[in-house]
Design a protein around this motif. Structure first.
Motif, PDB file in Angstrom:
ATOM      1  N   LEU A 533      88.512 121.357  53.987  1.00 23.87           N
ATOM      2  CA  LEU A 533      88.127 122.676  54.470  1.00 23.87           C
ATOM      3  C   LEU A 533      87.905 122.661  55.983  1.00 23.87           C
ATOM      4  CD1 LEU A 533      87.803 125.197  52.800  1.00 23.87           C
ATOM      5  CD2 LEU A 533      85.355 124.755  52.646  1.00 23.87           C
ATOM      6  N   ASN A 534      87.159 121.630  56.460  1.00 25.25           N
ATOM      7  CA  ASN A 534      86.896 121.522  57.905  1.00 25.25           C
ATOM      8  C   ASN A 534      88.201 121.422  58.686  1.00 25.25           C
ATOM      9  OD1 ASN A 534      84.201 121.617  57.496  1.00 25.25           O
ATOM     10  ND2 ASN A 534      83.735 119.573  58.286  1.00 25.25           N
ATOM     11  N   LEU A 535      89.106 120.572  58.194  1.00 22.84           N
ATOM     12  CA  LEU A 535      90.368 120.361  58.911  1.00 22.84           C
ATOM     13  C   LEU A 535      91.192 121.651  58.912  1.00 22.84           C
ATOM     14  CD1 LEU A 535      91.275 116.780  57.596  1.00 22.84           C
ATOM     15  CD2 LEU A 535      90.461 117.391  59.873  1.00 22.84           C
ATOM     16  N   ILE A 536      91.154 122.388  57.789  1.00 21.87           N
ATOM     17  CA  ILE A 536      91.945 123.628  57.718  1.00 21.87           C
ATOM     18  C   ILE A 536      91.338 124.712  58.613  1.00 21.87           C
ATOM     19  CG2 ILE A 536      92.647 125.512  56.173  1.00 21.87           C
ATOM     20  CD1 ILE A 536      93.296 123.368  54.154  1.00 21.87           C
ATOM     21  N   ILE A 537      90.000 124.791  58.628  1.00 23.82           N
ATOM     22  CA  ILE A 537      89.357 125.797  59.500  1.00 23.82           C
ATOM     23  C   ILE A 537      89.748 125.526  60.948  1.00 23.82           C
ATOM     24  CG2 ILE A 537      87.123 126.599  60.393  1.00 23.82           C
ATOM     25  CD1 ILE A 537      86.055 126.231  57.505  1.00 23.82           C
ATOM     26  N   PRO A 586      80.418 113.219  67.874  1.00 23.76           N
ATOM     27  CA  PRO A 586      79.509 114.329  67.572  1.00 23.76           C
ATOM     28  C   PRO A 586      79.335 115.209  68.817  1.00 23.76           C
ATOM     29  CG  PRO A 586      78.530 112.220  66.930  1.00 23.76           C
ATOM     30  CD  PRO A 586      79.763 111.909  67.676  1.00 23.76           C
ATOM     31  N   PHE A 587      79.249 116.483  68.609  1.00 23.66           N
ATOM     32  CA  PHE A 587      79.032 117.502  69.657  1.00 23.66           C
ATOM     33  C   PHE A 587      80.186 117.637  70.647  1.00 23.66           C
ATOM     34  CE2 PHE A 587      74.823 115.781  68.448  1.00 23.66           C
ATOM     35  CZ  PHE A 587      74.395 116.869  67.717  1.00 23.66           C
ATOM     36  N   PHE A 588      81.334 117.065  70.321  1.00 29.51           N
ATOM     37  CA  PHE A 588      82.493 117.314  71.191  1.00 29.51           C
ATOM     38  C   PHE A 588      83.174 118.586  70.711  1.00 29.51           C
ATOM     39  CE2 PHE A 588      87.003 117.287  72.060  1.00 29.51           C
ATOM     40  CZ  PHE A 588      87.004 117.139  73.437  1.00 29.51           C
ATOM     41  N   THR A 589      83.245 119.529  71.602  1.00 29.65           N
ATOM     42  CA  THR A 589      83.915 120.783  71.238  1.00 29.65           C
ATOM     43  C   THR A 589      84.579 121.396  72.473  1.00 29.65           C
ATOM     44  OG1 THR A 589      83.613 122.985  70.289  1.00 29.65           O
ATOM     45  CG2 THR A 589      81.772 122.139  71.537  1.00 29.65           C
ATOM     46  N   THR A 590      85.646 122.126  72.229  1.00 27.48           N
ATOM     47  CA  THR A 590      86.285 122.853  73.335  1.00 27.48           C
ATOM     48  C   THR A 590      86.178 124.359  73.092  1.00 27.48           C
ATOM     49  OG1 THR A 590      88.401 122.674  72.214  1.00 27.48           O
ATOM     50  CG2 THR A 590      87.941 121.014  73.911  1.00 27.48           C
ATOM     51  N   LYS A 591      85.439 124.695  71.992  1.00 27.89           N
ATOM     52  CA  LYS A 591      85.353 126.115  71.631  1.00 27.89           C
ATOM     53  C   LYS A 591      84.047 126.701  72.168  1.00 27.89           C
ATOM     54  CE  LYS A 591      87.684 124.847  67.430  1.00 27.89           C
ATOM     55  NZ  LYS A 591      87.522 124.605  65.996  1.00 27.89           N
ATOM     56  N   PRO A 592      84.102 127.942  72.669  1.00 30.79           N
ATOM     57  CA  PRO A 592      82.883 128.546  73.243  1.00 30.79           C
ATOM     58  C   PRO A 592      81.733 128.592  72.246  1.00 30.79           C
ATOM     59  CG  PRO A 592      84.826 129.953  73.569  1.00 30.79           C
ATOM     60  CD  PRO A 592      85.270 128.828  72.721  1.00 30.79           C
ATOM     61  N   GLN A 593      82.031 128.890  70.964  1.00 28.87           N
ATOM     62  CA  GLN A 593      80.966 128.976  69.958  1.00 28.87           C
ATOM     63  C   GLN A 593      80.863 127.697  69.117  1.00 28.87           C
ATOM     64  OE1 GLN A 593      79.153 131.816  70.007  1.00 28.87           O
ATOM     65  NE2 GLN A 593      80.509 132.566  71.620  1.00 28.87           N
ATOM     66  N   GLY A 594      81.656 126.699  69.507  1.00 26.82           N
ATOM     67  CA  GLY A 594      81.739 125.487  68.654  1.00 26.82           C
ATOM     68  C   GLY A 594      80.471 124.638  68.711  1.00 26.82           C
ATOM     69  N   MET A 595      80.319 123.840  67.645  1.00 25.10           N
ATOM     70  CA  MET A 595      79.164 122.934  67.593  1.00 25.10           C
ATOM     71  C   MET A 595      79.600 121.486  67.815  1.00 25.10           C
ATOM     72  SD  MET A 595      75.869 122.911  65.216  1.00 25.10           S
ATOM     73  CE  MET A 595      76.616 122.479  63.758  1.00 25.10           C
ATOM     74  N   GLY A 596      80.848 121.223  67.530  1.00 29.34           N
ATOM     75  CA  GLY A 596      81.365 119.859  67.722  1.00 29.34           C
ATOM     76  C   GLY A 596      80.924 118.889  66.650  1.00 29.34           C
ATOM     77  N   MET A 597      80.486 119.388  65.476  1.00 28.91           N
ATOM     78  CA  MET A 597      80.037 118.476  64.412  1.00 28.91           C
ATOM     79  C   MET A 597      81.053 118.342  63.286  1.00 28.91           C
ATOM     80  SD  MET A 597      77.368 116.945  65.112  1.00 28.91           S
ATOM     81  CE  MET A 597      76.925 116.253  63.530  1.00 28.91           C
ATOM     82  N   GLY A 598      81.996 119.280  63.186  1.00 29.26           N
ATOM     83  CA  GLY A 598      82.937 119.295  62.059  1.00 29.26           C
ATOM     84  C   GLY A 598      83.679 117.984  61.886  1.00 29.26           C
ATOM     85  N   LEU A 599      84.371 117.530  62.936  1.00 27.02           N
ATOM     86  CA  LEU A 599      85.174 116.304  62.813  1.00 27.02           C
ATOM     87  C   LEU A 599      84.292 115.054  62.707  1.00 27.02           C
ATOM     88  CD1 LEU A 599      88.253 116.937  65.155  1.00 27.02           C
ATOM     89  CD2 LEU A 599      88.102 117.077  62.659  1.00 27.02           C
ATOM     90  N   ALA A 600      83.107 115.110  63.347  1.00 23.64           N
ATOM     91  CA  ALA A 600      82.199 113.958  63.241  1.00 23.64           C
ATOM     92  C   ALA A 600      81.798 113.768  61.786  1.00 23.64           C
ATOM     93  CB  ALA A 600      80.973 114.170  64.111  1.00 23.64           C
TER      94      ALA A 600
END
Ligand code: ADP
Length: 633
Positions: A533-537, A586-600
């Motif tokens: 689900l995370n990867l598809i989102i 963790p917390f790496f994101t390039t999205k303005p609203q992103g959290m950067g936890m999904g892939l971690a």
């Protein structure tokens, strides 16, 4: 026997060897007068001290042999001068009917004429008697030390100012009381004493001294028996008997018993414990008790001899009669005869204690014990460490489950609009169909078949709505991390089902190409669904952001060796090469609203399943995530 062997040796020796020996003999004989003259000269200058030792029966008769050996070695050790110790044995003492002594006296006389010894040492009573009797003729002015002689056998009237006596005193009563003390059940004691004149004297003395024991213990006398007969009797003694070993120099058959063979033979056959009061016999069979110690007599004798050689007057050296020392016992005999150590007098000493396994291998055992301890310590340390690791693993899984759960909420949050849309659709159809059915039923002749068809549609729409809710529930369910067998194709399909509506809503083509044969992995199905689900989102976000027209996400399952693979490819802009290594941080994101936890979280879940995940860019553009999990079984 020994003599005849030596003589026959000479008779068969070939001529040249005999000639050589003869020549050597002549040479030695020729050089003797000069050696003698030199010895006399050295002795005159006070450099060399001459000691004459007179033995009683021979040089190897116990107990005297042991006293003589100790005295000689101590004398040599303590003397400041070089010593010439010459020894002679009074063989006549061996014969039960003594022969003439005159030839021996003559021999000594001629030997020591002009080279008188500096001190004469007699060992034992027969030698003492001989020395006293012939000293006027042999060495009138030489100091005489009478040692290892029993008090009763000293001819005191014959003593002069040039004599020192180191006397000992036999206390037979004490010796027998010891037997009765350690073996109180003793009823009879067989007394082993030989038949030479000296030994006969002692038989009478023992009888006289032990008179007070009449009635308490029976005494059996072996002095009229051959030693062979003594051995026979000693092997068949009735219970309650002990053997008393006095002296066995010459037996009633006239057989001479040198060295320690007699006592050892008796010890080997005797069926009763043996007692003796002389240290020289101790260790070869006797149980023990109070006894004469070699060192005590030897020390006093050597002190007297060294004093005399140094110029002291014999009369100034006085020596008291030596009695028995504190009792000593042979541990091996105590054990053999079942004598408890508690029966021994308080000041006794136990010798020949055989070390037990612990005493014998003390160091080795200590080392082994230490090795065990160290090993035990290491093992318990490792077990503790293992336990801690397991606890930590369980805890980290729990944390992961909690984190994953929170992450699922946020993923589902992202899907809410389309989920609501997906629910609305069947609900809307159900309402429309229900209204249509109502209208049809209010007609005069309702078409029952049509109504049945509508109801089937209602049921299908209801099932569709229920399925959406079931999926949502299953993914939001708060479950602990659990491992079980998973059919991978179905699990991936389930996750895609949740995302499908969103993809449709965003006009994204979401395709799934499962492997035709099912792949089984071990793991937690809810968590693996979450990974997909995370990867598809992420992929949907990427393709939505892309300006280009193609919005495609393709998911496939494959088999790579013994691993199951899931690939998620999109037609988005891909990942900047510099970010490829960081996307799982963790917390790496390039999205303005992103959290950067999904892939971690994805990476943590995959690693907890002993798998791996990599991110890459397609040559044609777009990102591709590949995860691999070990195939079960
Ligand atoms: P978030 O989605 O909150 O940013 P993630 O950990 O899920 O957190 O993703 C981290 C970053 O990885 C994203 O911000 C994005 O830059 C990059 N990323 C993840 N998936 C893709 C993808 N399919 N295409 C391009 N970039 C991606």
């Amino acid at each position: 026997m020994e003599l005849s062997r030596r003589m026959s040796g000479v008779s068969v020796r070939p001529w040249p060897a005999t000639a050589a020996l003869l020549y050597l003999g002549l040479f030695v004989a020729a050089s003797l007068p000069s050696a003698r003259a030199e010895a006399v000269e050295r002795s005159r200058r006070g450099e060399l001290k001459r000691v004459l030792v007179l033995h009683s029966f021979g040089r190897e008769f116990r107990p005297w042999s042991e006293y003589a050996r100790d005295i000689k070695s101590e004398l040599e050790r303590q003397s400041r001068w070089p010593l010439d110790i010459q020894e002679h044995a009074l063989l006549t003492a061996r014969f039960n009917i003594p022969g003439p002594e005159a030839p021996f006296v003559e021999y000594l006389h001629s030997l020591y004429q002009g080279v008188t010894p500096d001190v004469v040492l007699s060992i034992g009573a027969p030698a003492a008697r001989f020395a006293q009797r012939y000293r006027a003729k042999l060495f009138p002015d030489t100091p005489l030390i009478l040692t290892a002689v029993e008090d009763r056998l000293i001819h005191r009237a014959g003593l002069g100012s040039n004599d020192v006596v180191v006397a000992i005193r036999n206390d037979f009563m004490a010796a027998f009381e010891n037997i009765l003390q350690v073996l109180p059940d003793t009823k009879s004691v067989a007394v082993v004493i030989g038949a030479s004149p000296l030994e006969r004297f002692w038989v009478e003395e023992v009888k006289r001294e032990l008179k007070p024991l009449d009635g308490r213990v029976e005494l059996v006398w072996y002095s009229d028996l051959s030693f062979e007969e003594i051995l026979k009797r000693a092997s068949k003694l009735p219970p309650g008997t002990a053997l008393f070993w006095g002296l066995m120099s010459v037996d009633a058959a006239g057989v001479v018993h040198e060295s320690d063979i007699a006592l050892r033979s008796l010890h080997a056959v005797a069926n009763a414990p043996i007692f003796s009061y002389q240290e020289p016999f101790f260790g070869d069979g006797p149980v023990g008790g109070p006894m004469h110690l070699i060192a005590e007599t030897s020390a006093r004798t050597v002190r007297a001899a060294i004093g005399i050689l140094g110029g002291a007057k014999p009369a100034s050296i006085n020596s008291e009669t030596i009695g028995f020392s504190a009792p000593r016992y042979d541990w091996r005999e105590l054990r053999r005869w079942g004598i408890s150590e508690s029966r021994l007098p308080p000041d006794s000493q136990i010798l020949f204690r055989e070390p037990n396994i612990w005493e014998r291998y003390r160091w080795q055992m200590l080392m082994v014990a230490a090795a065990f301890l160290v090993q035990g310590g290491l093992i318990s340390g490792l077990l503790h460490e293992r336990r801690r690791r397991m606890v930590a693993e369980v805890e980290s899984r729990q944390r992961l489950a909690e984190l994953a759960h929170a992450n699922r909420y946020s993923a589902v949050g992202e899907l809410t609009t389309s989920i609501a849309h997906e629910l609305n659709q069947p609900l809307g159809s159900i309402l429309t169909n229900a209204e249509t059915a109502e209208l049809m039923l209010s007609a005069n002749t309702p078409d029952i078949n049509e109504v049945r068809q509508i109801l089937a549609d209602i049921r299908r729409d209801d099932q569709r709505a229920s399925e959406v809710i079931r999926r949502l529930r299953s993914v939001l369910k708060k479950t602990p991390f659990e491992i079980r067998d998973i059919a991978l194709n179905g699990t991936v399909r389930e996750a895609l089902g949740l995302a499908k509506a969103v993809a449709d809503g965003r006009r994204i083509a979401l395709t799934y190409t499962p492997l035709t044969t099912d792949l089984h992995v071990r793991g937690d199905p809810v968590q693996l669904q979450q990974v997909i689900l995370n990867l598809i989102i992420n992929a949907m976000d990427a393709v939505t952001d892309a300006d280009a027209g193609r919005r495609e996400i393709s998911v496939s399952t494959l088999r790579a060796g013994n691993q199951a693979e899931v690939r998620i490819t999109d037609t988005g802009p891909g990942i900047a090469p510099a970010d490829l290594a960081k996307v799982f941080d963790p917390f790496f994101t390039t999205k303005p609203q992103g959290m950067g936890m999904g892939l971690a979280i994805v990476k943590t879940i995959i690693e907890a399943h002993h798998g791996e995940i990599v991110a890459a860019n397609h040559a044609a553009g777009g990102a591709q995530f590949t995860m691999r999990l070990p195939i079960a079984g």
